[in-house]
Design an enzyme around this catalytic site. Structure first.
Site, mmCIF file in Angstrom:
data_model
loop_
_atom_site.group_PDB
_atom_site.id
_atom_site.type_symbol
_atom_site.label_atom_id
_atom_site.label_comp_id
_atom_site.label_asym_id
_atom_site.label_seq_id
_atom_site.Cartn_x
_atom_site.Cartn_y
_atom_site.Cartn_z
ATOM 1 N N CYS A 53 1.003 -1.263 -0.171
ATOM 2 C CA CYS A 53 0.080 -0.019 0.113
ATOM 3 C C CYS A 53 0.967 1.339 -0.046
ATOM 4 C CB CYS A 53 -0.959 -0.118 1.223
ATOM 5 S SG CYS A 53 -1.807 -1.410 1.399
HETATM 6 C C1 BEZ Z 1 0.437 -4.730 1.938
HETATM 7 O O1 BEZ Z 1 -0.266 -3.815 1.695
HETATM 8 O O2 BEZ Z 1 1.740 -4.567 1.856
HETATM 9 C C2 BEZ Z 1 -0.349 -6.098 2.054
HETATM 10 C C3 BEZ Z 1 -1.328 -6.311 2.860
HETATM 11 C C4 BEZ Z 1 -1.969 -7.382 3.124
HETATM 12 C C5 BEZ Z 1 -1.235 -8.496 2.748
HETATM 13 C C6 BEZ Z 1 -0.062 -8.498 1.962
HETATM 14 C C7 BEZ Z 1 0.613 -7.162 1.709
#
Ligand code: BEZ
Length: 212
Positions: A45
């Site tokens: 994100c």
């Molecule tokens: C992320 O946003 O990095 C993420 C969120 C949930 C699972 C894997 C990655």
């Protein structure tokens, strides 16, 4: 009931990192992108919001307003934005909705219970000036989206809206576009002065109409 292409994007009021907004007022008369991500302070994100911030000029050129959403609270968004700016070398200057009570996530069906009972998946909606949904994509939490692809789709949607053309597979800005089936070849020849190449009666190309 789920949302479909062509539906009016549901309106809402929400707290965001840029203050309280009404979604339709925020979009105004231009295009919009609403996209969700699972949570603040997560790695994928962080890169997605950074990439979006770095492309702000490209979105603005296309008259597209961007707004992100997650189910985290405002205070967390504020702290996380500092990290995004620092690590992705950008300035996040679009709002991030703090959807703690999941009102917007529910309205847009962004929670997929078999993926996560609580967090939003990576949903993205492109909304036209008529407030209708033009594109919906859904990615899992583990795959970051390609925001250059999102811009490419916006280019295609805007060409369709303005010139009644479609774009072929893997089309890129500057390449020939397709005359939509609803336009006859006779009308296409009048409408597209740069020329119409008829490969089959249903497969007709013309140079991208908005280029000199
Ligand atoms: C992320 O946003 O990095 C993420 C969120 C949930 C699972 C894997 C990655």
């Amino acid at each position: 009931m789920g949302l479909h292409l062509g539906d009016i994007a549901p309106d809402f009021n929400a707290q965001t990192s840029s203050g309280e907004i009404n979604f339709h007022e925020y979009l105004g008369t231009g295009w919009g992108i609403l996209f969700s991500h699972p949570a603040d302070f997560t790695p994928v994100c962080t890169t997605e919001l950074g990439k979006t911030a770095l492309l702000q000029e490209e979105f603005a050129k296309r008259n597209v307003k961007v707004i992100a959403i997650s189910v985290d609270p405002l205070g967390k968004h504020a702290e996380w934005i500092k990290d995004i700016n620092e690590t992705q070398h950008c300035q996040v200057n679009f709002p991030i909705i703090a959807d703690e009570n999941r009102n917007v996530a529910t309205l847009y069906d962004m929670i997929h219970p078999n993926a996560s009972a609580t967090a939003t998946v990576r949903s993205l909606f492109v909304i036209g000036p008529d407030k209708a949904i033009k594109l919906m994509i859904t990615y899992p939490a583990s795959t970051g989206r390609n925001f250059t692809e999102v811009l490419r789709v916006v280019d295609s949607l805007q060409l369709t809206a303005k010139y009644s053309v479609a774009t072929p597979a893997n089309w890129k800005h500057g390449e020939d576009v397709i005359v939509v089936p609803a336009v006859s070849t006779e009308d296409a020849i009048k409408k597209f002065p740069k020329g119409v190449q008829v490969v089959k009666p249903y497969l007709r190309y013309t140079p991208q109409p908005d280029l000199k």
